[in-house]
Design a protein around this motif. Structure first.
Motif, short mmCIF file in Angstrom:
data_model
loop_
_atom_site.label_atom_id
_atom_site.label_comp_id
_atom_site.label_asym_id
_atom_site.label_seq_id
_atom_site.Cartn_x
_atom_site.Cartn_y
_atom_site.Cartn_z
N VAL A 157 -12.88 -1.46 6.77
CA VAL A 157 -11.83 -2.14 7.29
C VAL A 157 -10.37 -2.06 6.42
N LEU A 158 -9.47 -2.06 6.97
CA LEU A 158 -8.18 -2.08 6.39
C LEU A 158 -7.45 -3.17 6.10
N HIS A 159 -6.92 -3.37 5.00
CA HIS A 159 -6.04 -4.61 4.74
C HIS A 159 -4.80 -3.86 4.17
N GLU A 160 -3.89 -4.88 4.72
CA GLU A 160 -2.45 -4.32 4.33
C GLU A 160 -1.97 -5.12 3.13
N ASP A 161 -1.11 -4.86 2.29
CA ASP A 161 -0.51 -5.47 1.01
C ASP A 161 0.31 -6.55 1.30
N CYS A 162 0.94 -6.59 2.51
CA CYS A 162 2.11 -7.34 2.97
C CYS A 162 1.29 -8.65 3.14
N ASP A 163 -0.05 -8.60 3.55
CA ASP A 163 -0.71 -9.86 3.83
C ASP A 163 -1.38 -10.42 2.66
N TYR A 164 -1.21 -9.96 1.54
CA TYR A 164 -1.61 -10.61 0.30
C TYR A 164 -0.49 -10.61 -0.61
N PRO A 165 0.41 -11.57 -0.65
CA PRO A 165 1.86 -11.32 -1.62
C PRO A 165 1.25 -11.67 -3.19
N ASN A 166 0.08 -12.04 -3.36
CA ASN A 166 -0.33 -12.54 -4.74
C ASN A 166 -1.49 -11.54 -5.17
N GLY A 167 -1.55 -10.73 -4.43
CA GLY A 167 -2.48 -9.45 -4.78
C GLY A 167 -3.86 -9.51 -4.15
N TRP A 168 -4.59 -8.47 -4.06
CA TRP A 168 -5.83 -8.30 -3.35
C TRP A 168 -6.89 -9.56 -3.76
N PRO A 169 -7.28 -10.22 -2.79
CA PRO A 169 -8.24 -11.50 -3.37
C PRO A 169 -9.52 -10.68 -3.95
N HIS A 170 -10.23 -11.52 -4.83
CA HIS A 170 -11.26 -11.04 -5.36
C HIS A 170 -12.58 -10.92 -4.74
N TYR A 171 -12.55 -11.47 -3.46
CA TYR A 171 -13.85 -11.39 -2.40
C TYR A 171 -13.60 -10.02 -1.76
N LEU A 172 -12.52 -9.35 -1.59
CA LEU A 172 -12.42 -7.92 -1.38
C LEU A 172 -12.67 -6.86 -2.50
N LEU A 173 -12.28 -7.05 -3.59
CA LEU A 173 -12.31 -6.17 -4.63
C LEU A 173 -13.77 -6.46 -4.92
#
Length: 213
Positions: A157-173
């Motif tokens: 699944v692709l997530h774009e950085d503009c949807d996460y202005p505070n950085g990638w959330p830990h649950y994705l990482l």
């Protein structure tokens, strides 16, 4: 599409109501193939049959086992019903059953492609992964499943950085992931599970419908 079936776009507002009625519909659908619209296939070069799972159309959650089995059986019934018409096209055809783990209700389907869509579908899930889980037993037991050759691929699944202005959330990482850059945009590609791809096996040097002819 089965004429009376409303597909996956409507919303059941009251949880749990009509469960037996929907289950009876799934039992009927498991024996009823979807409709292959050949004019649409010739025009857009792809065709698919997805699942009308109504109250079980969840993201990131698995429907009950009996629901998954009946829905997967509908896809198998559809796949085999379409093969004579696809063979009559006398051109290369991609045809496969996709059973998706984490996004079962939303993304599992029979996928058919011709012309430029053949290569697109072939490359959609990347190379098979040898040490990945094989097709679950609950699907192996379904009539027709043993007639197909199944490969396991990662479901991403692709997530774009503009949807996460505070950085990638830990649950994705916490999940397997990598960065992907395209046209100045940055995406995080996250593997959320597996997809099992079933096709008719090749026999000798001649390909059958369900592979690339």
């Amino acid at each position: 599409m089965i004429p009376y079936r409303k597909g996956t776009s409507f919303v059941i507002k009251k949880k749990g109501r009509g469960g037996k009625r929907h289950l009876r519909r799934l039992q009927h659908d498991s024996k009823t193939p979807g409709w292959l619209w050949l004019p649409g296939l010739q025009k857009w070069h792809y065709q698919y049959e997805k699942l009308g799972l109504a109250p079980w159309h969840w993201h990131h959650r698995q429907p009950p086992r009996i629901v998954r089995q009946l829905a997967a059986q509908h896809l198998l019934t559809t796949f085999f019903a379409w093969q004579p018409e696809l063979a009559a096209l006398n051109e290369p055809v991609y045809s496969a059953v996709w059973l998706v783990e984490a996004e079962f209700a939303h993304s599992s389907q029979v996928a058919v492609g011709i012309r430029e869509c053949v290569a697109d579908y072939q490359n959609r899930h990347g190379d098979p992964i040898d040490n990945a889980p094989s097709l679950p037993t609950e699907y192996q037991q379904l009539p027709g499943a043993n007639r197909l050759s199944w490969t396991t691929h990662s479901w991403q699944v692709l997530h774009e950085d503009c949807d996460y202005p505070n950085g990638w959330p830990h649950y994705l990482l916490r999940l397997p992931h990598y960065d992907y850059h395209w046209q100045g945009r940055t995406f995080l590609v996250v593997q959320t599970g597996w997809v099992w791809v079933g096709q008719l096996p090749e026999q000798g040097t001649s390909a059958q419908p369900g592979t690339v002819l």
